[in-house]
Scaffold this active site. Structure first.
Site, mmCIF file in Angstrom:
data_model
loop_
_atom_site.group_PDB
_atom_site.id
_atom_site.type_symbol
_atom_site.label_atom_id
_atom_site.label_comp_id
_atom_site.label_asym_id
_atom_site.label_seq_id
_atom_site.Cartn_x
_atom_site.Cartn_y
_atom_site.Cartn_z
ATOM 1 N N SER A 166 0.782 -1.285 -0.023
ATOM 2 C CA SER A 166 -0.074 0.182 0.010
ATOM 3 C C SER A 166 0.831 1.281 -0.011
ATOM 4 O O SER A 166 1.610 1.567 -0.869
ATOM 5 C CB SER A 166 -1.066 -0.116 1.196
ATOM 6 O OG SER A 166 -2.023 1.056 1.107
ATOM 7 N N ASP A 235 -9.584 -5.458 -4.863
ATOM 8 C CA ASP A 235 -9.105 -4.431 -3.807
ATOM 9 C C ASP A 235 -10.173 -3.428 -3.973
ATOM 10 O O ASP A 235 -10.563 -2.569 -4.955
ATOM 11 C CB ASP A 235 -7.799 -3.692 -4.394
ATOM 12 C CG ASP A 235 -7.081 -2.943 -3.391
ATOM 13 O OD1 ASP A 235 -7.729 -2.205 -2.784
ATOM 14 O OD2 ASP A 235 -5.858 -3.220 -3.114
ATOM 15 N N HIS A 263 -8.258 -5.454 0.117
ATOM 16 C CA HIS A 263 -7.120 -4.672 0.506
ATOM 17 C C HIS A 263 -6.296 -4.989 1.221
ATOM 18 O O HIS A 263 -4.907 -5.296 1.274
ATOM 19 C CB HIS A 263 -7.472 -3.134 0.282
ATOM 20 C CG HIS A 263 -6.172 -2.315 0.631
ATOM 21 N ND1 HIS A 263 -5.356 -2.010 -0.820
ATOM 22 C CD2 HIS A 263 -5.520 -1.534 1.481
ATOM 23 C CE1 HIS A 263 -4.327 -1.285 -0.216
ATOM 24 N NE2 HIS A 263 -4.392 -1.095 1.075
#
Length: 291
Positions: A166, A235, A263
């Site tokens: 991320s 996601d 995610h």
């Protein structure tokens, strides 16, 4: 009199429309100000679920060393070095924008099983690390972690793989532009913060308002190491297309691994697909050390 009455009605309607437009413009401007001044709070979540480092690798049966990392501007960062027996290499782990290192034990277990020692640390303002959160500060944190491995631990750059998940992918990618690691792994990453923000707030000038850049797309164009991009089609926070865009921007050699799941749990939900993809990448980039 009828004519005057009609004019009055038209004037009243015009005033009402003008008042509505003024109120709408004011609300729009206020929300723009909100986005500008609150973007740090919208981006960084060191207290989610808590800033407390609630557990250690010992909870999952892994030995570890406390790693005291000092940045070039004097900030002390807290981290762990988790050694794997007969390790094929070392993974430098950059976590996302929420929580701290104690929330990444599942990942530590995976990399340990794959034969990687791991250095994981908290950015300034996260966990038990000092300092205040900033984008440039995080890049300094990454450089300090790299020095800890290469200088304090004496590990050769060609034995180190950078891993960023991320927002951590932006930090890892930036570090890769000035170093020569064995490889770079970017998982569930975005192309840049302004581009992500434009997707969330399409009717506001967020590209102009953005203070934080975290420009992964720009960084990967400058890397000189093998790249693996991992992204889930499911996601719900960072669209799959963002991962593909990062991949497309990068030079060869590079690979893309599509997984499934949300995610925050895609790496677990994808199980063997995820771990086998990692294993193949490590096999490729760390082959010289194995021999």
């Amino acid at each position: 009199w009828r004519g005057l009455s009609g004019v009055a009605r038209n004037m009243n309607a015009g005033h009402l429309l003008l008042s509505f437009l003024v109120i709408a413009a004011g609300a729009y401007a206020l929300f723009c100000l909100y986005l500008f001044f609150m973007q740090g709070r919208l981006l960084f979540y060191p207290n989610l679920p808590s800033r407390e480092v609630a557990s250690t690798p010992a909870r999952i049966g892994l030995d570890f060393e406390q790693a005291a990392i000092i940045t070039s501007d004097g900030i002390r960062l807290a981290g762990w070095f988790v050694p794997a027996p007969q390790a094929r290499g070392v993974l430098l782990f950059f976590h996302g924008n929420a929580g701290n290192i104690s929330h990444r034990l599942d990942s530590l277990a995976i990399f340990y099983r794959l034969g990687l020692s791991v250095l994981i640390f908290d950015y300034r303002g996260y966990g038990e690390s000092g300092g205040r959160i900033s984008e440039q500060g995080m890049y300094l944190d990454a450089e300090a972690a790299w020095r800890y491995l290469t200088e304090t631990k004496g590990i050769a750059p060609e034995e180190i793989v950078l891993f960023g998940r991320s927002m951590g992918g932006a930090v890892a990618a930036q570090l890769a532009t000035g170093t020569r690691p064995a490889g770079l792994i970017l998982e569930s990453v975005f192309s840049s913060v302004p581009e992500m923000a434009a997707g969330y707030y399409p009717f506001f000038p967020v590209r102009l308002l953005a203070i934080y850049r975290y420009d992964v797309g720009k960084a990967v164009r400058r890397i000189a190491c093998p790249l693996l991009v991992i992204h889930s089609r499911d996601d719900e926070i960072i669209p799959f297309a963002q991962g593909r865009k990062v991949y497309d921007a990068a030079p060869e050699p590079k690979k893309f691994l599509a997984i499934h799941g949300g995610h925050n749990e895609g790496f677990l939900a994808s199980g063997a697909t995820y771990q086998q993809g990692l294993a193949r990448f490590f096999q490729d980039v760390l082959v010289e050390k194995r021999q």
